[in-house]
Motif scaffolding. Sequence first.
Motif, mmCIF file in Angstrom:
data_model
loop_
_atom_site.group_PDB
_atom_site.id
_atom_site.type_symbol
_atom_site.label_atom_id
_atom_site.label_comp_id
_atom_site.label_asym_id
_atom_site.label_seq_id
_atom_site.Cartn_x
_atom_site.Cartn_y
_atom_site.Cartn_z
ATOM 1 N N ALA A 1 -13.197 -45.234 -31.360
ATOM 2 C CA ALA A 1 -12.456 -44.388 -32.295
ATOM 3 C C ALA A 1 -12.979 -42.961 -32.221
ATOM 4 N N VAL B 1 -17.958 -44.660 -31.761
ATOM 5 C CA VAL B 1 -17.209 -43.630 -32.477
ATOM 6 C C VAL B 1 -17.683 -42.259 -31.995
ATOM 7 N N LEU C 1 -14.570 -49.099 -39.981
ATOM 8 C CA LEU C 1 -14.416 -49.237 -38.532
ATOM 9 C C LEU C 1 -15.395 -50.271 -37.973
ATOM 10 N N LEU D 1 -4.564 -50.585 -33.319
ATOM 11 C CA LEU D 1 -4.880 -50.282 -31.922
ATOM 12 C C LEU D 1 -4.348 -51.373 -30.997
ATOM 13 N N PHE E 1 -7.416 -45.715 -27.356
ATOM 14 C CA PHE E 1 -8.424 -45.508 -28.398
ATOM 15 C C PHE E 1 -7.731 -45.078 -29.690
ATOM 16 N N LEU E 2 -8.465 -45.177 -30.776
ATOM 17 C CA LEU E 2 -7.958 -44.783 -32.093
ATOM 18 C C LEU E 2 -8.402 -43.362 -32.388
ATOM 19 N N PHE F 1 -15.030 -51.963 -34.238
ATOM 20 C CA PHE F 1 -15.230 -50.785 -33.396
ATOM 21 C C PHE F 1 -16.724 -50.616 -33.124
ATOM 22 N N TYR G 1 -7.354 -51.097 -38.880
ATOM 23 C CA TYR G 1 -7.468 -50.225 -37.715
ATOM 24 C C TYR G 1 -7.394 -51.000 -36.400
ATOM 25 N N VAL H 1 -3.621 -41.247 -38.747
ATOM 26 C CA VAL H 1 -4.282 -42.277 -37.935
ATOM 27 C C VAL H 1 -3.361 -42.579 -36.753
#
Length: 237
Positions: A3, A50, A42, A118, A101-102, A47, A114, A168
Amino acid sequence: MHAVILAGGKGVRLRPYTTALPKPLVPIGDQHAILEIVLRQLATAGFTHVTIAIGHLGEIIRAYVGDGTQWGMEIDYATEESPLGTLGPLLTLREKLPETFLVMNGDVLTDLDYADMLRTHEETGAPLTIATYARKVHIDFGVLTTDLSRVTAFTEKPSIDYRVSMGVYGVSRDTLDGYTPGLPLGFDELVLDLIRDQNQPHAYDFGGYWLDIGRPDDYDRANAEFTSRKSHLLKGA
C-alpha cells in the motif's frame, strides 16, 4: 500486499489543528492518530509493505511511525521536494512498486475491506479501481430552470444523490506509463485520460462507514463517534 499512503499535504482545511501537526497525525479519540488507525487496519488486512509519501512536516510522520515494526510491517518513505499532486508521488516510486498495489489518502476513516478491494482490482484487470461512496446534498433553496429568461421548471429544496471518490484506489503499475516522474499528476487528470482513451476505471461501490477527515465537519463527527465505533474499526488490530 503493498500500500502507498499519501501523506504529503498541508491540511489547510483543518487549520489550526494542522499548524504544528501533519494532517495524518491529528488525533481521533483520546489515544490514536488517524494514520495509526489506517496502519493497524492495513496490517490486519494482510498488507506487509507500506510506502508513505511525505512532504509538509514529513519528518514528524517519520518519527511517529518509524519502520513499521510495531505493526509487523515494513514501512519506507518517499519525500516530495515540491507538491506533486495526488498521484505524482507514484511516478518516482514506479520501479519499486509491484504490478498492483493500493493507494490511499492518509486521512481516511473507514471500515472498507482494503484487501478485498485490491483483490477485486486484480480480478477485473482495470487500470484503476476507485472506492466510491454515496453522498446526498440537500439544497436549501428553491431551484429554478430557466431558458431565455423564462422559468421552465421549479423544484423546492431538492436533494441530489451522487457517488464520490473515497480517496482509496487500486492501481496497476503500467497505468502510470507515459507520465513523467518529478512532474505533478492529479487523480482527476489520470481519470480523465483513462476515460478519454476508452480504458475506463472500475468503481468499487462501498456502503459501510467512511469519513474524510480532511473535512472539518467529518473530523468533528469522527471524534464524536470514534469511541462507540473503535472496536469495529480496529477489530483484530
